[in-house]
Design an enzyme around this catalytic site. Structure first.
Site, PDB file in Angstrom:
ATOM      1  N   ARG A  53      -4.709 134.083 -48.952  1.00 26.31           N
ATOM      2  CA  ARG A  53      -5.109 133.526 -47.628  1.00 26.31           C
ATOM      3  C   ARG A  53      -5.175 132.066 -47.926  1.00 26.31           C
ATOM      4  O   ARG A  53      -5.610 131.603 -49.012  1.00 26.31           O
ATOM      5  CB  ARG A  53      -6.347 134.096 -47.073  1.00 26.31           C
ATOM      6  CG  ARG A  53      -6.408 135.601 -46.749  1.00 26.31           C
ATOM      7  CD  ARG A  53      -7.771 136.080 -46.920  1.00 26.31           C
ATOM      8  NE  ARG A  53      -8.569 135.575 -45.582  1.00 26.31           N
ATOM      9  CZ  ARG A  53      -8.614 136.291 -44.472  1.00 26.31           C
ATOM     10  NH1 ARG A  53      -7.842 137.457 -44.378  1.00 26.31           N
ATOM     11  NH2 ARG A  53      -8.923 135.828 -43.364  1.00 26.31           N
TER      12      ARG A  53
ATOM     13  N   GLY B  99       1.538 137.613 -48.318  1.00 23.98           N
ATOM     14  CA  GLY B  99       1.189 138.717 -49.340  1.00 23.98           C
ATOM     15  C   GLY B  99       0.488 138.254 -50.526  1.00 23.98           C
ATOM     16  O   GLY B  99       0.176 139.203 -51.221  1.00 23.98           O
TER      17      GLY B  99
ATOM     18  N   ASP C  52      11.759 132.483 -53.410  1.00 29.49           N
ATOM     19  CA  ASP C  52      11.159 132.760 -52.250  1.00 29.49           C
ATOM     20  C   ASP C  52      11.319 131.685 -51.127  1.00 29.49           C
ATOM     21  O   ASP C  52      10.546 131.299 -50.691  1.00 29.49           O
ATOM     22  CB  ASP C  52       9.526 133.112 -52.287  1.00 29.49           C
ATOM     23  CG  ASP C  52       9.211 134.045 -51.312  1.00 29.49           C
ATOM     24  OD1 ASP C  52      10.003 134.807 -50.577  1.00 29.49           O
ATOM     25  OD2 ASP C  52       7.693 134.132 -51.225  1.00 29.49           O
TER      26      ASP C  52
END
Length: 636
Positions: free
Chosen positions: A366, A363, A478
């Site tokens: 890359r 998200g 995260d």
């Protein structure tokens, strides 16, 4: 005449004997006095071995960029540290300025101030043994060696607290006392120092023979000596020291290298060491620029234009090429220059960011595999947008702060590049990719239970470091299997700090928008939006369950009862059938007690009430068996 002739013959002999006695007296007096000061080591009579040497400017270099090397440097004469009649050790004081300059991009094992009965430590080993001991004599009381280590590597076998600490070693590399590298301000606040920063720092080591107390103090270069030491230990050195001992330094390298330098050294027995004269200390070598020279790139086109009148087509080509590699560089970024890569180097390292080198898509951007041409180092380059609400400057400052973190369970951020509308983050390359691919995308399990448990422990240690052992509290925000990367030995490292938030220890974190991944978000986040270490613990609980169960926290295709992993594990625990949720691909090849502990700990960490969740320090203690597993109580 006979008597006079006899006296004439005796006079040269008596004179020679008197001269020898005087010389010996002076040497003994100098040793007994036990005081010397080196403001640089030009012309100093040191006893050195290994790769240690004195550079032309007077800088004492213990190691260079040679792998698996040691270096020692001692004061040439032994000093009288102990009165054999009384048996007590004489008080002593020493101070020195040192610097550890890592090889690119990382390097070094550390160094130590040493008091030894012999200058010959040739039997000592390099790497984590710091040139002090070897596997067979480490911990042997017959060594009679005392040292203060400045350790830049994390070695669990020596019970190291991290890879940036100061320790007191008595005949062993398992320190009797150790503390994080840094210093205390006069108001009692701790300030972290990175030993392997390449910057000079000063150490004071003071031993009170009567009180038998050893104090170690550290500070930035040229700063006054702090009032409070970072280490203060009651040690009786009388059983360790011989009457006479040698004082000096030891350092080592392993597969990674660093240059260990001593700029100045002062020592005194039975008194306070003289202050060093900073103006006389030698300078460290200037680091060579890693950028390629651009002079030729400028002058060759000019010469071509002058002598061959290059056509407009060639000029247009040059302009387009320049735009292709154009970067944004503002004055305020100069302080972060050591962490900045050129876009040209990253473009070439990734072969133009071709899809053939694509490692993954998330998200936030890359990720491409690359090889830096200057060092042949494999890296992972992540391309993300820098349209951050907190501002580009704050974002760069934050990622460079995270880039200073060094822990074996964290993916190392090596640097960044800012160009037009994107940021490029450069990380160490992890050859086995992300954990989720080995957990969820395989019909047959690649990871056995022992490997999974090792990965869990590694991530837990990394989180403890972020929460409690850094200068500021770092909340990752995260934590999940896809952000745990595996090295070539399948050790787990926590990565992707794109959502991380920093705040001071003891302060109240600011509220923010709840971000992260569904299934890992603590319930209080959606209500108050306040990120804390407890919200990280909640996500870690979900991570424990997904590693043990081999499935994601939310599985839409599963039955209604099994959709939410935490709820499904909880129901099976209440039924007394908690082993029914274990990854079927393990086929029962695991230690039942360990699996049950991980599952119950996962439920405890994912408890809906923040107050019921353990800290990461307690999590590690539970995993290690130091603390018992608390009783799990959850409302029906």
């Amino acid at each position: 005449m006979g008597v006079q002739e006899h006296r004439k013959k005796l006079m040269p002999s008596i004179f020679l004997e008197t001269l020898v006695v005087c010389v010996l007296f002076l040497e003994v007096s100098a040793s007994i006095d036990g005081e010397f000061t080196f403001n640089g080591f030009q012309g100093a009579n040191l006893s050195s071995d290994g790769v240690a040497s004195v550079m032309p400017n007077g800088l004492l270099r213990l190691t260079n960029l040679t792998m698996h090397a040691t270096g020692h440097a001692f004061h040439p004469t032994s000093l009288l540290f102990k009165n054999s009649q009384i048996g007590s050790v004489i008080s002593f004081s020493t101070t020195f300025v040192f610097a550890i300059v890592p090889g690119y991009p990382l390097g070094g094992m550390g160094m130590a101030f040493v008091l030894s009965p012999s200058k010959n430590l040739s039997g000592a080993t390099h790497s984590q043994y710091l040139g002090l001991f070897n596997p067979s004599n480490n911990g042997n009381l017959s060594n009679h060696i005392a040292a203060v280590e400045l350790d830049t590597s994390f070695n669990p076998e020596f019970k190291d607290i991290n890879d940036n600490h100061v320790g007191i070693d008595i005949d062993s590399l398992v320190s009797t006392e150790s503390y994080y590298a840094g210093y205390f301000t006069n108001d009692g606040k701790f300030r972290n120092l990175t030993l392997m920063s390449g910057e000079p720092m000063q150490v004071w080591i003071d031993y009170d023979g009567k009180a038998m107390q050893l104090n170690v103090t550290l500070s930035p270069f040229k700063a006054p000596k702090p009032n409070h030491p970072i280490l203060s230990s009651n040690i009786n050195l009388s059983s360790v020291f011989f009457d006479r001992m040698y004082a000096g330094f030891s350092a080592s390298t392993g597969t990674v290298q660093a240059s260990h330098y001593i700029l100045g050294w002062s020592f005194k027995l039975d008194g306070i060491a003289q202050p060093l004269d900073y103006s006389k200390l030698p300078h460290l070598p200037r680091s060579k620029s890693k950028r390629r020279p651009r002079g030729m790139a400028i002058w060759i086109p000019i010469l071509v234009l002058v002598f061959f009148l290059v056509t407009a087509a060639i000029v247009l080509f040059v302009v387009r090429r320049k735009n292709k590699f154009a970067e944004i560089l503002e004055d305020w970024e100069l302080e972060y220059g050591t962490h900045r890569f050129s876009y040209r180097d990253l473009y070439r390292a990734t072969h133009g960011f071709k899809d053939s080198g694509l490692l993954g898509v998330g998200g936030f951007g890359r990720v491409y595999k690359g090889v830096l041409r200057t060092s042949n180092t494999e890296v992972a380059v992540k391309r993300v947008s820098h349209e951050s609400k907190q501002g580009v400057r704050e974002f760069v400052a934050e990622i460079t702060s995270i880039g200073q973190l060094r822990h074996r369970s964290l993916v190392q951020l090596l640097g960044y590049c800012r160009r037009k509308g994107e940021l490029l983050l450069v990380y160490e390359f992890m050859p086995n990719g992300s954990l989720d691919k080995l957990l969820f995308d395989q019909k047959k399990s690649i990871l056995d239970w022992a490997q999974r448990l090792r990965i869990i422990n590694g991530v837990a240690l990394g989180l403890l470091y972020l929460h409690e052992e850094c200068e500021q509290v770092i909340v990752h925000r995260d934590i999940k299997a896809s952000n745990v990367l595996l090295d070539d030995e399948l050790n787990g490292k926590l990565g992707d700090f794109g959502l991380a938030r920093l705040y001071d220890h003891g302060s109240d974190p600011r509220s923010t928008i709840a971000v992260g991944t569904m299934g890992y978000l603590a319930p209080e986040l959606t209500k108050r939006g306040k990120v804390t270490t407890s919200t990280d613990v909640f996500a870690f609980g979900a991570f424990l369950l997904e590693v043990a169960c081999g499935r994601r926290p939310i599985e839409p295709r599963a039955s209604k009862e099994e959709t939410v992993l935490v709820d499904w594990v909880m129901k099976n625990w209440r039924r007394g059938a908690i082993l029914g949720v274990v990854d079927w691909r393990l086929q029962g090849r695991y230690v039942v007690e360990e699996v049950e502990l991980v599952l119950k700990l996962g439920l405890l960490c994912s408890h809906p009430s923040p107050a019921a969740r353990p800290s990461m320090r307690n999590v590690i203690q539970i995993l290690d068996g130091v603390l018992p597993m608390p009783e799990l109580v959850v409302d029906q």
